[in-house]
Design a protein around this motif. Sequence first.
Motif, short mmCIF file in Angstrom:
data_model
loop_
_atom_site.label_atom_id
_atom_site.label_comp_id
_atom_site.label_asym_id
_atom_site.label_seq_id
_atom_site.Cartn_x
_atom_site.Cartn_y
_atom_site.Cartn_z
N TYR A 464 0.89 -1.24 -0.05
CA TYR A 464 -0.43 0.20 -0.28
C TYR A 464 0.95 0.88 0.07
N PHE A 465 2.28 0.79 0.45
CA PHE A 465 3.01 2.50 0.49
C PHE A 465 3.38 2.62 -1.55
N VAL A 466 3.69 1.56 -1.65
CA VAL A 466 3.79 1.68 -3.69
C VAL A 466 2.46 2.19 -3.75
N GLY A 467 1.24 1.71 -3.78
CA GLY A 467 -0.07 1.65 -3.63
C GLY A 467 -0.68 2.89 -3.75
N ILE A 468 0.48 4.01 -3.27
CA ILE A 468 0.12 5.62 -2.40
C ILE A 468 0.85 5.91 -3.16
N LEU A 469 2.18 5.65 -4.22
CA LEU A 469 3.23 6.49 -5.10
C LEU A 469 1.64 6.44 -6.08
N LEU A 470 1.34 5.34 -6.65
CA LEU A 470 0.43 5.55 -7.78
C LEU A 470 -0.40 5.97 -8.04
N ILE A 471 -0.89 6.75 -6.71
CA ILE A 471 -1.61 8.24 -6.74
C ILE A 471 -0.93 9.42 -6.90
N ILE A 472 0.15 9.62 -6.25
CA ILE A 472 0.35 10.71 -6.52
C ILE A 472 1.26 10.60 -7.54
N ILE A 473 1.36 10.13 -8.37
CA ILE A 473 2.03 10.11 -9.43
C ILE A 473 1.35 11.38 -10.50
N PRO A 474 -0.47 10.60 -10.23
CA PRO A 474 -1.20 11.11 -11.53
C PRO A 474 -1.89 12.84 -10.99
N LEU A 475 -1.94 12.71 -9.82
CA LEU A 475 -1.97 14.11 -8.71
C LEU A 475 -1.53 14.68 -9.68
N VAL A 476 -0.06 14.77 -9.32
CA VAL A 476 1.28 15.72 -9.90
C VAL A 476 0.93 15.82 -11.73
N LEU A 477 0.27 14.89 -12.39
CA LEU A 477 0.68 14.32 -14.12
C LEU A 477 -0.32 15.24 -14.23
N THR A 478 -2.04 15.73 -13.29
CA THR A 478 -3.28 16.84 -13.91
C THR A 478 -3.01 18.29 -14.07
N PHE A 479 -1.77 18.63 -13.23
CA PHE A 479 -1.67 19.57 -13.64
C PHE A 479 -0.59 20.10 -14.82
N PHE A 480 -0.38 19.20 -15.51
CA PHE A 480 0.35 19.08 -16.68
C PHE A 480 -0.48 19.30 -17.29
N MET A 481 -2.06 18.88 -17.43
CA MET A 481 -3.09 18.95 -18.64
C MET A 481 -3.12 19.85 -19.21
N SER A 482 -3.47 19.88 -20.17
CA SER A 482 -4.43 21.00 -20.77
C SER A 482 -5.48 21.51 -21.15
N GLY A 483 -6.24 22.74 -20.82
CA GLY A 483 -7.97 22.03 -20.97
C GLY A 483 -8.44 22.94 -20.30
N SER A 484 -8.74 24.23 -19.90
CA SER A 484 -9.52 25.09 -18.91
C SER A 484 -10.84 24.64 -19.43
N LYS A 485 -11.61 25.00 -20.15
CA LYS A 485 -12.70 24.92 -21.17
C LYS A 485 -12.73 23.72 -20.64
N ARG A 486 -14.92 23.42 -20.19
CA ARG A 486 -15.40 22.40 -20.28
C ARG A 486 -15.03 21.20 -21.13
N ILE A 487 -15.59 20.51 -21.31
CA ILE A 487 -16.21 19.43 -21.97
C ILE A 487 -17.40 19.45 -23.04
N ASP A 488 -17.12 20.22 -24.61
CA ASP A 488 -18.24 20.15 -24.97
C ASP A 488 -19.85 19.02 -24.97
N GLU A 489 -20.99 19.69 -24.90
CA GLU A 489 -21.64 18.30 -24.59
C GLU A 489 -22.52 18.21 -25.49
N LYS A 490 -22.18 18.68 -27.28
CA LYS A 490 -23.08 17.82 -27.87
C LYS A 490 -23.17 16.27 -27.95
N VAL A 491 -24.29 15.68 -28.53
CA VAL A 491 -23.88 14.70 -29.55
C VAL A 491 -23.45 14.76 -30.27
N ARG A 492 -22.03 13.79 -30.70
CA ARG A 492 -20.89 13.35 -31.71
C ARG A 492 -21.66 12.43 -32.96
#
Length: 492
Positions: A464-492
């Motif tokens: 579970y210590f290693v499991g926590i690291l698997l959560i911390i890495i994605p938490l950091v990665l979310t700061f590098f994601m692009s996208g300041s707008k909400r997802i467009d909700e139109k039907v494809r």
Amino acid sequence: MKRKTNVTLVTISIFVATFMTAIEGTIVTTAMPTIVGSLHGIEIMNWVFSIYLLTNAMLTPIYGKLADKIGRKPVFLFGVLIFMIGSSLCGFSQNMMTLIIARGIQGIGAGAIMPVALTIIGDLYSVEKRAKFIGFNNAAWGIASVFGPLAGGFIVDTVGWNWIFFINIPIGIALMGLIWYFLVEPKQERETKKLDVLGSVSLMLVLLTLLLAFQFLGDQGISGGTIGLFMGTIFSFCLFVWAEKRAEDPVITLDLFKNRTFVVVNVVAALIGGFLMGIDVYIPMWMQGVLGMSAAIGGLVLAPLSILWMLGSFLAGRWMAKMTIPRVLFSGLVIVFIGGLGLVFMPIHAHFSWFVVISSVTGVGLGVIFTTTTVGAQSSVPAEQLGVATSFNTLARTLGQTVMVSVFGILMNSVNKQKLLEKNLTDDPDIMNRLVNPQTAKQLPLDLLKPLREILYDGLHMVYFVGILLIIIPLVLTFFMSGSKRIDEKVR
């Protein structure tokens, strides 16, 4: 009058198809002791599960490409047909090797069902509704985790283990009829582009060698065969990249990996998929090995996770209408992080009710994360690449689960061996296996029971210590994601 898709019946069919593949794992697990007793093959029993996951993962990205190229309906129908053939062969198996081969065929069919089902949901619904219906679809896994063991036990005790496989045949026939008649797709224009055969074969080789390498690493540790498989993975990957750069119509367009949102949501799916294996495999072990409870209680503790997963999916749908994908993902990851911290700091004599609380909290977070990564992967690509994006997201989760279950096993075994040597308690190499089985644990001397449980507790904490690291890495990665707008909700 031109026929249109019956959205309600197609959606119900998708849910049934997902349930059919989801329950396969839990129902087979319950029946396995009887199957092994009948077919005499305990030494190769693990391959009944491994081969299913392996063939499933290998074909998933290929089906995604075909779903974009020739349409969802034919690929989905083909997957259900192959799954039914594999199920029939499983039911008629007379020895363990035949059963393993049949399970491989089942996995080939299942590789189409889940990703193409999610792709069809992506076609039918707007983003906000899509998240809600993905939540309903995910609920099939929760229901299967509760219903599967009960159904498996009943079928084995009444009509025989063969019928856990034969029961898929009438369900599959009904599914094929419903999808064939009620899912109406626009006619696909025949493309003159060549099928990317080299890319498809090299990608399957990458997945085959990688998953086998981790399977053998978990079973045997580092060996010549394991190293050879990893080298084969590197070679196959280089061949795959070379093929995709030259293909007229690549099976996976490498430009997708220039899309930051697409990359991050799939990395998150892989890492959190790995963390999920730490929950699914090791909480029951904690219940049985450390607390000395029955296997039934170990499974019961995980029931809230499956049920509240659906709530998390609904929350994801609401939040994605108001927030950006990075913020929704971050919120889900924080919820799972709280659950992970609870496991890291859980004392050895904690009451099992605390695990129910952690299972509930984690289930909500996982529902948010996996729904958001699926919708995020779909919405980050053009409509003509929806199948590839969805199947790759499914593949990322499978890879994360397969790799991390081996890694966790290696960690657990290493800690157990080290602590047993330090304490010099016993020379019995099978002592930890006897500890985690409630029946054989009762036969252990009382003076050994307490220190052995402490050793198992230390191993679980490392997991579970290693499991926590698997959560911390994605938490950091979310700061590098692009996208300041909400997802467009139109039907494809």
